[in-house]
Enzyme design. Structure first.
Site, PDB file in Angstrom:
ATOM      1  CD  GLU A 277       1.494  10.168   3.174  1.00 59.49           C
ATOM      2  OE1 GLU A 277       2.730  10.314   3.344  1.00 59.49           O
ATOM      3  OE2 GLU A 277       0.891   9.120   3.401  1.00 59.49           O
ATOM      4  CB  CYS A 310       6.035   8.236   4.630  1.00 60.59           C
ATOM      5  SG  CYS A 310       4.317   8.291   5.173  1.00 60.59           S
TER       6      CYS A 310
END
Length: 513
Positions: A277, A310
């Site tokens: 991720e 993110c």
């Protein structure tokens, strides 16, 4: 320009002292809380003040190899991988232990992560504490661990096939500094519920949340020795053993795309399963009929936790008819954003994690100006800091206007409170600009028409996207990215499946005489 807001009696220095007094500095290896074999330690620094908070044991090569060996033995030689009732009981015990020390976790998050206290109410602490263990624990009893394919196929009615879901084995969980509790629990929960054993390597800038979890596991749960090992280290060479050791079956990594690529290369030699991720450069698409107040509120989202997320929508795409007014509104909003000590309840923008990261953000801003982007506000370190915050790593909330969506500032992940505003002419152009990215992690669409916003959202190549303020986050919702934003999914049934192998068993029913 935004500057430090007034101090409150609770300061980062106060919180840091509280956190240091309760911190767990030891490793957890094979069920034992221990110092590093060579006695090495490393300092944990406050991003808000720059001062040392205290020390943590620094795992060396011997410690990492011991942790991997313990996890391997616990998987191969104990009943952890097959005893679902034990796993449910242990996750419930861990849940209770975490809740009992919620205030200590909160102090450590503010002290070592530098996250504003207001973020504790959502993804930093409250959300993962509410469901990141409970959801996978519930799946232990609800998941279809086996299914039978009876008869048919090439081999007739007397051939029965059983499809079995089994744990992968030893999981290396490598976690970042920006949302440590959230990421750790969303790795530990499904990995343990699925029956795996874990070697957890936290970010060296934020080790104490992980070591606290290690102590709770050792003291408050029946999790067998070796099932979870916690090995903080500042050494990349030591950490890389997790990617090269053949006894590790899977890498579960959250962090930068560059490190994700490196781990994938290192793990390829032993064919490790890899969940990544990674980074993002997500687009907030504001159609011409969108509510401007909602658009301004969404724009400010990139400032939360100093942009260190993110999934932050760091590109704001605005219809050209509303663009100039929106730029002016966003600039005013960014200038008014409270920047300051993360311990203050009024602060939205705290520090970035290190001085090195602050330099990266400021260098990106300088380069953007040289490249031709227009700086509207911000772009510098915060000035006139109170003396107690002078060593901290603060960046002004920053807005650029960028007519060229190919400029670096519109393409590269900054990981700071920096928003790039880009005009578009119609829905097709907005989608084209949104998809003009090496990343594909998250995004958002705003419109007066839900149907129109949904149509746009379906065409954006991204792993998660919000429509008109809709929230995609949750332990039951898969999260991950397209393209350079990652491989695989965290959370949900898809995330649970990341930690499982599939075996098909064919059996022949004997003829009855």
């Amino acid at each position: 320009m935004s500057e430090i807001v007034g101090q409150t009696p609770a300061t980062s220095a106060d919180v840091g002292r509280r956190a240091a007094a309760r911190a767990e500095p030891r490793l957890l290896i094979d069920g034992e809380l221990t110092s590093a074999t060579d006695g090495e330690e490393f300092e944990n620094f406050s991003p808000a003040t720059g001062a040392s908070l205290g020390v943590t044991a620094a795992a060396g090569p011997q410690d990492m190899l011991r942790a991997i060996d313990a996890a391997r033995r616990a998987f191969d030689e104990t009943g952890w991988s097959t005893d679902r009732a034990l796993r449910r009981r242990c996750l419930a015990q861990l849940q209770q232990g975490l809740e009992d020390e919620k205030q200590e976790f909160a102090d450590e998050l503010v002290a070592e992560v530098g996250c504003p206290t207001m973020t504790l109410r959502n993804a930093q602490l409250d959300w993962p504490l509410a469901e990141s263990l409970r959801y996978p624990a519930r799946l232990i009893g609800e998941f279809e661990w086996e299914r039978t394919l009876c008869g048919g196929g090439l081999f007739g009615e007397r051939n029965v096939r059983t499809v079995v879901q089994e744990p992968v084995g030893v999981v290396a969980a490598i976690c970042p500094s920006n949302f440590p509790v959230e990421v750790i629990l969303n790795k530990l929960g499904p990995a343990l519920a699925a029956g795996n054993t874990v070697v957890l390597k936290p970010d060296p800038n934020t080790p104490w949340n992980a070591t606290r979890i290690g102590r709770i596991i050792a003291e408050r749960t029946d999790i067998p020795p070796g099932v979870v090992n916690v090995v903080p280290t500042p050494s990349n060479d030591v950490a890389s053993l997790l990617a090269t050791d053949p006894r590790v079956d899977m890498i579960s990594f959250t962090g930068s795309t560059a490190v994700g690529r490196a781990l994938m290369r290192l793990g390829a030699e032993t064919m490790k399963r890899t969940f990544l991720e990674l980074g993002g450069k997500s687009a907030l698409i504001v159609l011409e009929d969108a509510d401007p107040v909602a658009a301004l509120r969404s724009a400010v989202g990139v400032c939360v936790h100093a942009g260190q997320a993110c999934a932050a929508t760091s590109r704001m795409l605005v219809h050209r008819s509303a663009f100039d007014d929106m730029v002016a509104g966003v600039a005013s909003a960014f200038d008014a954003v409270p920047v300051g000590d993360p311990a203050s309840p009024d602060t939205l923008v705290g520090p970035v994690i290190t001085a090195t990261q602050r330099k990266r953000v400021l260098d990106a801003c300088t380069r953007a100006t040289v490249d031709g982007a227009r700086l509207v506000t911000g772009g510098r370190s915060v000035e006139s800091l109170p003396v107690e915050l002078a060593g901290g790593h603060y960046v002004q909330p920053t807005v650029f206007v960028c007519e060229d969506p190919d400029l670096a500032i519109a393409q590269e992940e900054i990981f700071g409170p920096v928003l790039v505003m880009i005009p578009f002419d119609d829905d097709d152009a907005a989608i084209r600009i949104a998809n003009n990215s090496a990343y594909g992690l998250a995004g958002a669409v705003l419109s007066a028409s839900t149907d129109r916003a949904m149509a746009v959202a379906r065409r954006v190549r991204t792993g998660a996207i919000g429509v008109n303020g809709g929230m995609f986050y949750g332990a039951d919702a898969p999260f991950g990215g397209y393209k350079n934003s990652g491989v695989g999914r965290q959370c949900g049934l898809e995330g649970f499946g990341q930690y499982l192998e599939t075996k098909t068993i064919g059996s022949r029913i004997p003829r009855q005489h």
